[in-house]
Design a protein around this motif. Structure first.
Motif, PDB file in Angstrom:
ATOM      1  N   LYS A  80       0.850  -1.203   0.000  1.00 48.06           N
ATOM      2  CA  LYS A  80       0.000   0.000   0.000  1.00 48.06           C
ATOM      3  C   LYS A  80       0.879   1.244   0.000  1.00 48.06           C
ATOM      4  O   LYS A  80       1.809   1.359   0.805  1.00 48.06           O
ATOM      5  N   PRO A  81       0.582   2.187  -0.894  1.00 47.69           N
ATOM      6  CA  PRO A  81       1.370   3.421  -0.938  1.00 47.69           C
ATOM      7  C   PRO A  81       1.332   4.131   0.419  1.00 47.69           C
ATOM      8  O   PRO A  81       0.296   4.192   1.074  1.00 47.69           O
ATOM      9  N   GLY A  82       2.480   4.620   0.823  1.00 47.89           N
ATOM     10  CA  GLY A  82       2.560   5.381   2.064  1.00 47.89           C
ATOM     11  C   GLY A  82       2.736   4.550   3.320  1.00 47.89           C
ATOM     12  O   GLY A  82       2.827   5.092   4.421  1.00 47.89           O
ATOM     13  N   THR A  83       2.789   3.222   3.182  1.00 43.86           N
ATOM     14  CA  THR A  83       2.988   2.372   4.351  1.00 43.86           C
ATOM     15  C   THR A  83       4.377   2.631   4.924  1.00 43.86           C
ATOM     16  O   THR A  83       5.361   2.659   4.192  1.00 43.86           O
ATOM     17  N   THR A  84       4.441   2.811   6.218  1.00 41.58           N
ATOM     18  CA  THR A  84       5.714   3.109   6.868  1.00 41.58           C
ATOM     19  C   THR A  84       6.339   1.848   7.463  1.00 41.58           C
ATOM     20  O   THR A  84       5.655   0.842   7.670  1.00 41.58           O
ATOM     21  N   GLU A  87       4.557   0.796  10.555  1.00 41.50           N
ATOM     22  CA  GLU A  87       3.327   0.023  10.341  1.00 41.50           C
ATOM     23  C   GLU A  87       3.639  -1.445  10.043  1.00 41.50           C
ATOM     24  O   GLU A  87       2.957  -2.339  10.543  1.00 41.50           O
ATOM     25  N   GLU A 133      12.995   4.190   3.247  1.00 38.15           N
ATOM     26  CA  GLU A 133      12.195   5.413   3.383  1.00 38.15           C
ATOM     27  C   GLU A 133      12.446   6.067   4.740  1.00 38.15           C
ATOM     28  O   GLU A 133      12.611   7.284   4.831  1.00 38.15           O
TER      29      GLU A 133
END
Length: 185
Positions: A80-84, A87, A133
């Motif tokens: 999923k885009p933006g998953t850190t 998370e 990231e």
């Protein structure tokens, strides 16, 4: 008095038997660990050992079938885009609390079985993108590697196998609080 023998439904029962074996093994691994007796797994599933070994020729095959859903869940989250990284690590931790066997199996020092190594590689790839990231954002030290994270997850899971189930969540939180001091900037 002995229990009445169930009629053999043959190939029609294969999918049901496989699902029952996976469910029984999930429970056995959660309570007794990776070395849970396979005879007990077959008994809990309501099948004979022959059926167990037709579906899963060895313990690793059964364990990987049990935990395929866990790694797929992690891959879905990571995609999923933006998953850190936080998370992904939170879900890994949640899985470690519930299924210490899985996380221990795939994150501790190398096992000779290439199937386990393949799952470990899948876990490492999930952590790698989140780590990159987090390092770019300055939240994680540059010298922290994916192997360091896999090792940290393995240490967490190994420790969780030593505490009662009702203490695992609190223990995991304490462990991550200490580990974060070593990886965060």
């Amino acid at each position: 008095m002995t229990a009445a023998r169930r009629p053999n439904r043959g190939p029609k029962a294969a999918a049901h038997n496989r699902a029952a074996l996976i469910a029984a093994a999930r429970e056995a691994f959660a309570t007794a660990g990776y070395d849970a007796p396979l005879t007990e797994v077959a008994r809990a599933a309501g099948v004979g050992q022959g059926s167990l070994y037709r579906h899963f020729p060895d313990r690793v095959s059964l364990a990987l079938a049990v935990f395929e859903g866990s790694i797929a869940e992690l891959e879905s989250l990571a995609a999923k885009p933006g998953t850190t990284l936080d998370e992904v690590l939170a879900l890994v931790t949640e899985q470690a609390v519930a299924q210490t066997t899985f996380v221990t199996m795939v994150s501790l020092p190398p096992q000779p079985d290439p199937r386990i190594l393949a799952v470990r590689d899948r876990l490492a790839r999930l952590l790698e993108s989140g780590l990159a990231e987090a390092q770019r954002a300055g939240r994680v030290r540059a010298e922290v590697s994916t192997d360091d994270l896999v090792l940290a997850v393995g240490m967490l899971a190994l420790m969780l196998t030593e505490v009662p189930a009702d203490e695992r969540t609190r223990t995991a939180e304490r462990i991550w609080r200490m580990l974060r001091h070593g990886i965060e900037t």
